[in-house]
Design a protein around this motif. Structure first.
Motif, mmCIF file in Angstrom:
data_model
loop_
_atom_site.group_PDB
_atom_site.id
_atom_site.type_symbol
_atom_site.label_atom_id
_atom_site.label_comp_id
_atom_site.label_asym_id
_atom_site.label_seq_id
_atom_site.Cartn_x
_atom_site.Cartn_y
_atom_site.Cartn_z
ATOM 1 N N PHE A 1 0.814 -1.220 0.000
ATOM 2 C CA PHE A 1 0.000 0.000 0.000
ATOM 3 C C PHE A 1 0.847 1.270 0.000
ATOM 4 C CE2 PHE A 1 -3.228 -2.978 1.740
ATOM 5 C CZ PHE A 1 -4.150 -2.814 0.711
ATOM 6 N N ILE A 2 0.419 2.187 -0.828
ATOM 7 C CA ILE A 2 1.068 3.491 -0.943
ATOM 8 C C ILE A 2 0.001 4.540 -0.664
ATOM 9 C CG2 ILE A 2 1.972 5.128 -2.666
ATOM 10 C CD1 ILE A 2 3.605 2.926 -3.830
ATOM 11 N N GLN A 3 0.322 5.488 0.201
ATOM 12 C CA GLN A 3 -0.642 6.535 0.519
ATOM 13 C C GLN A 3 -0.847 7.453 -0.693
ATOM 14 O OE1 GLN A 3 -2.226 6.523 3.606
ATOM 15 N NE2 GLN A 3 -3.556 8.046 2.661
ATOM 16 N N GLY A 4 -2.081 7.553 -1.141
ATOM 17 C CA GLY A 4 -2.394 8.427 -2.277
ATOM 18 C C GLY A 4 -1.978 7.817 -3.604
ATOM 19 N N ALA A 5 -1.850 8.678 -4.626
ATOM 20 C CA ALA A 5 -1.545 8.206 -5.978
ATOM 21 C C ALA A 5 -0.128 7.644 -6.070
ATOM 22 C CB ALA A 5 -1.707 9.355 -6.965
ATOM 23 N N ILE A 6 0.058 6.744 -7.054
ATOM 24 C CA ILE A 6 1.391 6.215 -7.338
ATOM 25 C C ILE A 6 1.978 7.128 -8.424
ATOM 26 C CG2 ILE A 6 2.696 4.227 -8.173
ATOM 27 C CD1 ILE A 6 0.184 2.522 -7.189
ATOM 28 N N SER A 7 3.072 7.785 -8.112
ATOM 29 C CA SER A 7 3.584 8.807 -9.032
ATOM 30 C C SER A 7 4.361 8.200 -10.187
ATOM 31 C CB SER A 7 4.474 9.793 -8.273
ATOM 32 O OG SER A 7 5.684 9.145 -7.933
#
Lengths: 79, 146
Positions: B9-15
């Motif tokens: 899990f990554i907080q927010g969008a995956i850049s």
């Protein structure tokens, strides 16, 4: 006995909480828990959900223990 | 001691830079001859005249992490891959941004197409992640995977 029940997604919206301790009869099974929940939260009758016991979705009605972690899971929508 | 589970899990969008960096990290692994990447992007669906502005993801984290781990194990059992990575957003992702990043690598290309599809379908079907589609007027509806 008391059971810890976790709610997620639209289910948590219906129950208005993320988790709670529910007082149930000794040796309560999944079907009994489900009807108890549908009595407590009428809107649960209109939504589809699965019940996970200790993070495994159970299709058969096993007897529950106070140490089990129960979770009500609405349809998955990841990705 | 149990094997440490990888963070998914990554907080927010995956850049895009995170994705580029991930590709760059594989340049030292010279046994690899083929990479395949799936990127899930948040779509601006129009439902009853209202446009989706973003999706807020929540999850049954412990179960989701175990399920991601099981998917990884099953994928390595089924396909001859050199490595694989799965990243999924948690929290809010705006339309047009990336919410799922699956990256598989192997010596040859063919297996990467099959493995990639397998992983993406398993993630959609098996992982307890819940997406709430938020509209411009801040009302919402719960997404259901088809």
């Amino acid at each position: 006995m008391e059971l810890k029940v976790l709610y997620f997604g639209m289910i948590a919206e219906i129950t208005n909480r993320n988790e709670e301790l529910l007082l149930v009869i000794q040796d309560c099974d999944i079907f009994q828990l489900e009807s108890l929940l549908k009595e407590k939260y009428e809107s649960l009758k209109n939504v589809s959900f699965k019940i996970a016991v200790d993070q495994k979705i159970s299709n058969t009605s096993i007897r529950l223990k106070p140490t089990n972690e129960i979770a009500l899971l609405p349809p998955f929508s990841g990705g | 001691m149990t094997k440490k589970k990888k963070t998914v899990f990554i907080q927010g969008a995956i850049s895009p830079s995170f994705i580029a960096n991930s590709i760059e990290k594989h340049q030292s692994k010279t046994a690899i001859g083929a990479h395949n990447i799936f990127l899930g992007q948040v779509r601006a669906d129009i439902i009853d005249g209202k446009t989706v502005q973003g999706i807020t993801y929540s999850a049954y984290t412990e179960m989701a992490e175990s399920t991601f781990h099981e998917i990884r194990e099953a994928t390595f059992d089924k396909f001859e891959l050199t490595c694989m990575h799965i990243y999924h957003s948690i929290g809010t992702v705006k339309t047009g941004e990336i919410c799922l990043f699956v990256f598989v690598s192997a010596p040859h290309r063919k297996v990467t197409f099959e493995a990639l599809e397998f992983v993406v379908e398993q993630v959609k079907k098996e992982v307890p992640v819940f997406g709430k589609e938020v509209f411009e007027d801040q009302t919402h509806q719960w997404k259901v995977n088809s």
